[in-house]
Design a protein around this motif. Structure first.
Motif, PDB file in Angstrom:
ATOM      1  N   ILE A   1      -3.057   3.638  -5.462  1.00  0.00           N
ATOM      2  CA  ILE A   1      -4.134   2.711  -5.109  1.00  0.00           C
ATOM      3  C   ILE A   1      -5.234   3.391  -4.297  1.00  0.00           C
ATOM      4  O   ILE A   1      -6.304   2.821  -4.132  1.00  0.00           O
ATOM      5  CB  ILE A   1      -3.624   1.451  -4.374  1.00  0.00           C
ATOM      6  CG1 ILE A   1      -3.052   1.805  -3.004  1.00  0.00           C
ATOM      7  CG2 ILE A   1      -2.656   0.681  -5.232  1.00  0.00           C
ATOM      8  CD1 ILE A   1      -2.729   0.592  -2.157  1.00  0.00           C
TER       9      ILE A   1
ATOM     10  N   GLN B   1       0.835  -1.208   0.000  1.00  0.00           N
ATOM     11  CA  GLN B   1       0.000   0.000   0.000  1.00  0.00           C
ATOM     12  C   GLN B   1       0.865   1.253   0.000  1.00  0.00           C
ATOM     13  O   GLN B   1       0.599   2.208  -0.724  1.00  0.00           O
ATOM     14  CB  GLN B   1      -0.932  -0.015   1.207  1.00  0.00           C
ATOM     15  CG  GLN B   1      -1.976  -1.101   1.121  1.00  0.00           C
ATOM     16  CD  GLN B   1      -2.617  -1.425   2.455  1.00  0.00           C
ATOM     17  OE1 GLN B   1      -2.077  -1.142   3.513  1.00  0.00           O
ATOM     18  NE2 GLN B   1      -3.792  -2.041   2.390  1.00  0.00           N
TER      19      GLN B   1
ATOM     20  N   ASP C   1     -11.556   1.932  -4.284  1.00  0.00           N
ATOM     21  CA  ASP C   1     -10.105   1.763  -4.148  1.00  0.00           C
ATOM     22  C   ASP C   1      -9.785   0.634  -3.164  1.00  0.00           C
ATOM     23  O   ASP C   1      -8.938  -0.215  -3.434  1.00  0.00           O
ATOM     24  CB  ASP C   1      -9.444   3.053  -3.648  1.00  0.00           C
ATOM     25  CG  ASP C   1      -9.446   4.159  -4.678  1.00  0.00           C
ATOM     26  OD1 ASP C   1      -9.581   3.876  -5.887  1.00  0.00           O
ATOM     27  OD2 ASP C   1      -9.309   5.331  -4.264  1.00  0.00           O
TER      28      ASP C   1
ATOM     29  N   PHE D   1      -8.010  -3.030  -4.112  1.00  0.00           N
ATOM     30  CA  PHE D   1      -6.812  -3.554  -3.449  1.00  0.00           C
ATOM     31  C   PHE D   1      -7.061  -4.966  -2.919  1.00  0.00           C
ATOM     32  O   PHE D   1      -6.236  -5.867  -3.076  1.00  0.00           O
ATOM     33  CB  PHE D   1      -6.360  -2.644  -2.308  1.00  0.00           C
ATOM     34  CG  PHE D   1      -5.209  -3.225  -1.545  1.00  0.00           C
ATOM     35  CD1 PHE D   1      -3.920  -3.113  -2.031  1.00  0.00           C
ATOM     36  CD2 PHE D   1      -5.417  -3.928  -0.371  1.00  0.00           C
ATOM     37  CE1 PHE D   1      -2.853  -3.688  -1.352  1.00  0.00           C
ATOM     38  CE2 PHE D   1      -4.357  -4.501   0.316  1.00  0.00           C
ATOM     39  CZ  PHE D   1      -3.070  -4.384  -0.182  1.00  0.00           C
TER      40      PHE D   1
ATOM     41  N   ASP E   1      -7.316  -7.470  -6.063  1.00  0.00           N
ATOM     42  CA  ASP E   1      -6.289  -7.453  -7.104  1.00  0.00           C
ATOM     43  C   ASP E   1      -5.205  -8.501  -6.816  1.00  0.00           C
ATOM     44  O   ASP E   1      -4.547  -8.446  -5.781  1.00  0.00           O
ATOM     45  CB  ASP E   1      -5.659  -6.062  -7.178  1.00  0.00           C
ATOM     46  CG  ASP E   1      -4.811  -5.866  -8.415  1.00  0.00           C
ATOM     47  OD1 ASP E   1      -4.134  -6.821  -8.836  1.00  0.00           O
ATOM     48  OD2 ASP E   1      -4.820  -4.743  -8.951  1.00  0.00           O
TER      49      ASP E   1
ATOM     50  N   ASP F   1       2.663   2.192  -3.427  1.00  0.00           N
ATOM     51  CA  ASP F   1       1.878   2.608  -4.593  1.00  0.00           C
ATOM     52  C   ASP F   1       0.767   3.568  -4.178  1.00  0.00           C
ATOM     53  O   ASP F   1      -0.364   3.157  -3.953  1.00  0.00           O
ATOM     54  CB  ASP F   1       1.285   1.369  -5.278  1.00  0.00           C
ATOM     55  CG  ASP F   1       0.583   1.705  -6.579  1.00  0.00           C
ATOM     56  OD1 ASP F   1       0.558   2.897  -6.969  1.00  0.00           O
ATOM     57  OD2 ASP F   1       0.045   0.775  -7.204  1.00  0.00           O
TER      58      ASP F   1
ATOM     59  N   TYR G   1      -1.534  -7.803  -5.419  1.00  0.00           N
ATOM     60  CA  TYR G   1      -1.260  -7.519  -4.015  1.00  0.00           C
ATOM     61  C   TYR G   1      -1.456  -8.785  -3.185  1.00  0.00           C
ATOM     62  O   TYR G   1      -2.034  -9.766  -3.638  1.00  0.00           O
ATOM     63  CB  TYR G   1      -2.165  -6.387  -3.528  1.00  0.00           C
ATOM     64  CG  TYR G   1      -1.988  -5.128  -4.349  1.00  0.00           C
ATOM     65  CD1 TYR G   1      -0.793  -4.424  -4.324  1.00  0.00           C
ATOM     66  CD2 TYR G   1      -3.009  -4.665  -5.164  1.00  0.00           C
ATOM     67  CE1 TYR G   1      -0.616  -3.289  -5.088  1.00  0.00           C
ATOM     68  CE2 TYR G   1      -2.841  -3.522  -5.932  1.00  0.00           C
ATOM     69  CZ  TYR G   1      -1.648  -2.836  -5.891  1.00  0.00           C
ATOM     70  OH  TYR G   1      -1.477  -1.720  -6.643  1.00  0.00           O
TER      71      TYR G   1
END
Length: 160
Positions: free
Chosen positions: A55, A49, A79, A83, A86, A52, A89
């Motif tokens: 995100i 987190q 958002d 996360f 995805d 990036d 991650y």
């Protein structure tokens, strides 16, 4: 040591935002092989987190103990959900590993709460504190900018 800002401050943040609380509880302390992997999964997510900013996570702070809590501020629920889902991650893998290793055994508890905060529908005060909470995720401003009293800071939303 974090720099203390003497005086009274509040937070200011543009638009809507999301407060996400997440944590775990060690229900059976002696089952370290169950709770340690859960505890160790979070730092990897936090590193991803922090690496990036695109995100949408605005900031976070956490506390570790028998019950662990991490407070995160996100721009939108979309958002946050992106996360979580995805595969780039670590969340998806950590979630699957938790379900395989712990499942419904009761050895380790996990929890989260998500709150959508509409623009201006919040009130904060920080006295003689380092940057903290929403003031760290948004802007750290003198109290006078949003009102000296909590009631004034909440009423500020109606004036916007």
């Amino acid at each position: 040591m974090a720099k203390v800002h003497p005086g009274r401050f509040t937070a200011d943040i543009e638009g809507d935002f999301v407060v996400f609380l997440i944590g775990m509880r060690i229900n059976k302390l002696w089952k370290i092989h169950k709770w340690l992997p859960v505890a160790m999964a979070m730092p990897a997510m936090q590193r991803a987190q922090a690496a990036d900013p695109s995100i949408g996570m605005l900031g976070q702070q956490g506390w570790f103990g028998r019950t662990t809590i991490l407070v995160q501020y996100w721009r939108t629920t979309e958002d946050l959900m992106t996360f979580a889902r995805d595969p780039r991650y670590t969340h998806r893998g950590a979630w699957k590993a938790f379900n395989r290793a712990v499942g419904t055994s009761g050895d380790v508890g996990i929890w989260h709460e998500t709150f959508v905060v509409r623009a201006g529908d919040y009130e904060t005060i920080y006295g003689n504190m380092p940057l903290f909470g929403l003031a760290q995720a948004g802007a750290h401003v003198p109290v006078a900018r949003r009102g000296e009293r909590a009631q004034e800071r909440l009423a500020h939303r109606d004036a916007s």
